[in-house]
Each structure stands twice: as C-alpha cells, then as structure tokens.
Design a protein around this motif. Structure first.
Motif, PDB file in Angstrom:
ATOM      1  N   LEU A  50     -69.764 -37.742  -1.317  1.00  0.00           N
ATOM      2  CA  LEU A  50     -69.301 -38.967  -0.657  1.00  0.00           C
ATOM      3  C   LEU A  50     -68.402 -39.779  -1.573  1.00  0.00           C
ATOM      4  O   LEU A  50     -67.423 -40.384  -1.119  1.00  0.00           O
ATOM      5  N   LYS A  51     -68.701 -39.778  -2.876  1.00  0.00           N
ATOM      6  CA  LYS A  51     -67.868 -40.559  -3.792  1.00  0.00           C
ATOM      7  C   LYS A  51     -66.444 -40.002  -3.856  1.00  0.00           C
ATOM      8  O   LYS A  51     -65.492 -40.751  -3.981  1.00  0.00           O
ATOM      9  N   TYR A  52     -66.292 -38.685  -3.733  1.00  0.00           N
ATOM     10  CA  TYR A  52     -64.957 -38.101  -3.747  1.00  0.00           C
ATOM     11  C   TYR A  52     -64.204 -38.436  -2.464  1.00  0.00           C
ATOM     12  O   TYR A  52     -63.005 -38.693  -2.497  1.00  0.00           O
ATOM     13  N   PHE A  53     -64.925 -38.435  -1.366  1.00  0.00           N
ATOM     14  CA  PHE A  53     -64.303 -38.833  -0.093  1.00  0.00           C
ATOM     15  C   PHE A  53     -63.817 -40.275  -0.171  1.00  0.00           C
ATOM     16  O   PHE A  53     -62.735 -40.598   0.324  1.00  0.00           O
ATOM     17  N   ILE A  82     -66.307 -51.817   0.611  1.00  0.00           N
ATOM     18  CA  ILE A  82     -67.036 -50.555   0.427  1.00  0.00           C
ATOM     19  C   ILE A  82     -66.272 -49.630  -0.512  1.00  0.00           C
ATOM     20  O   ILE A  82     -66.864 -48.988  -1.389  1.00  0.00           O
ATOM     21  N   LEU A  83     -64.944 -49.575  -0.363  1.00  0.00           N
ATOM     22  CA  LEU A  83     -64.153 -48.720  -1.236  1.00  0.00           C
ATOM     23  C   LEU A  83     -64.197 -49.199  -2.683  1.00  0.00           C
ATOM     24  O   LEU A  83     -64.291 -48.382  -3.615  1.00  0.00           O
ATOM     25  N   PHE A 107     -51.790 -45.995  -0.058  1.00  0.00           N
ATOM     26  CA  PHE A 107     -50.539 -45.387   0.389  1.00  0.00           C
ATOM     27  C   PHE A 107     -50.082 -45.970   1.728  1.00  0.00           C
ATOM     28  O   PHE A 107     -48.929 -46.382   1.874  1.00  0.00           O
ATOM     29  N   MET A 108     -50.961 -46.021   2.700  1.00  0.00           N
ATOM     30  CA  MET A 108     -50.581 -46.473   4.040  1.00  0.00           C
ATOM     31  C   MET A 108     -50.226 -47.961   4.062  1.00  0.00           C
ATOM     32  O   MET A 108     -49.245 -48.356   4.690  1.00  0.00           O
ATOM     33  N   HIS A 109     -51.016 -48.791   3.411  1.00  0.00           N
ATOM     34  CA  HIS A 109     -50.725 -50.222   3.425  1.00  0.00           C
ATOM     35  C   HIS A 109     -49.472 -50.521   2.605  1.00  0.00           C
ATOM     36  O   HIS A 109     -48.688 -51.404   2.958  1.00  0.00           O
ATOM     37  N   GLY A 110     -49.277 -49.789   1.514  1.00  0.00           N
ATOM     38  CA  GLY A 110     -48.036 -49.937   0.758  1.00  0.00           C
ATOM     39  C   GLY A 110     -46.838 -49.508   1.576  1.00  0.00           C
ATOM     40  O   GLY A 110     -45.781 -50.155   1.550  1.00  0.00           O
ATOM     41  N   LEU A 111     -46.975 -48.422   2.319  1.00  0.00           N
ATOM     42  CA  LEU A 111     -45.898 -47.935   3.172  1.00  0.00           C
ATOM     43  C   LEU A 111     -45.570 -48.946   4.272  1.00  0.00           C
ATOM     44  O   LEU A 111     -44.397 -49.192   4.575  1.00  0.00           O
ATOM     45  N   ALA A 166     -57.205 -43.946  -1.914  1.00  0.00           N
ATOM     46  CA  ALA A 166     -55.820 -43.545  -2.161  1.00  0.00           C
ATOM     47  C   ALA A 166     -55.016 -43.590  -0.855  1.00  0.00           C
ATOM     48  O   ALA A 166     -53.864 -44.048  -0.838  1.00  0.00           O
ATOM     49  N   PHE A 167     -55.621 -43.151   0.239  1.00  0.00           N
ATOM     50  CA  PHE A 167     -54.963 -43.182   1.548  1.00  0.00           C
ATOM     51  C   PHE A 167     -54.677 -44.621   1.970  1.00  0.00           C
ATOM     52  O   PHE A 167     -53.590 -44.929   2.483  1.00  0.00           O
TER      53      PHE A 167
END
Length: 91
Positions: A33-36, A20-21, A46-50, A42-43
C-alpha cells in the motif's frame, strides 16, 4: 448555491486526499500500500501541475495575471479550484 456547495465539498475531499498521501510519507502504510501511495502522490503532483501549466498557457498575455496564492490553490485543489476560478471570471 448548489454548485458552490459541491465545489467546497470537493475542496474538502482534496484536502483529505493530500492529508492521506502526506501521512504516508511520515508514517508509511504497511506492505504494498505504501508503494501505491507513492505512485498516487506522484500522479497527483503531475496532474495538478499539468492543470496549472495548461491554465497559465491559455491565459491571454495582456489579460489578468494569476497571483502566487491562486496558483498554489489551483495546485492543491485541482479542478475544484479551476471551477471556482471560472465561475468568478464569468461574474
């Protein structure tokens, strides 16, 4: 058996979320919705990379190394792949 089922279900869910992303990048959703979705992507990055960085830094230097394929799977599936990897390490 049940834990493996939930891990596989979580992996499937993560594939759906990534789908979906990524769909939003090629066929933007209407309105705000596209901005969300951009913020959500991005989240996720960031989280999976972290998670991947934290795992790599906690592994012993002389211990088992993680392959590139395993790193990719941890990045895509996140905590579900970490749980599967942890169960495999215990065995």
């Amino acid at each position: 058996m049940i834990k493996t089922l939930f891990i596989n279900l979580g992996r499937l869910l993560m594939l759906g979320v990534w789908g979906i992303l990524l769909l939003n990048l090629f066929q933007p959703f209407p309105g705000p919705l596209k901005y969300f979705m951009h913020v959500a992507m991005a989240f996720m990055f960031f989280m999976h990379g972290l998670q991947l960085i934290m795992l790599k830094t906690t592994l012993p230097k002389d211990g088992e190394k993680i392959s590139g394929w395993q790193e990719f799977r941890i990045f895509v599936f996140g905590v579900f792949e970490l749980l599967a990897w942890q169960r495999k390490q215990k065995q």
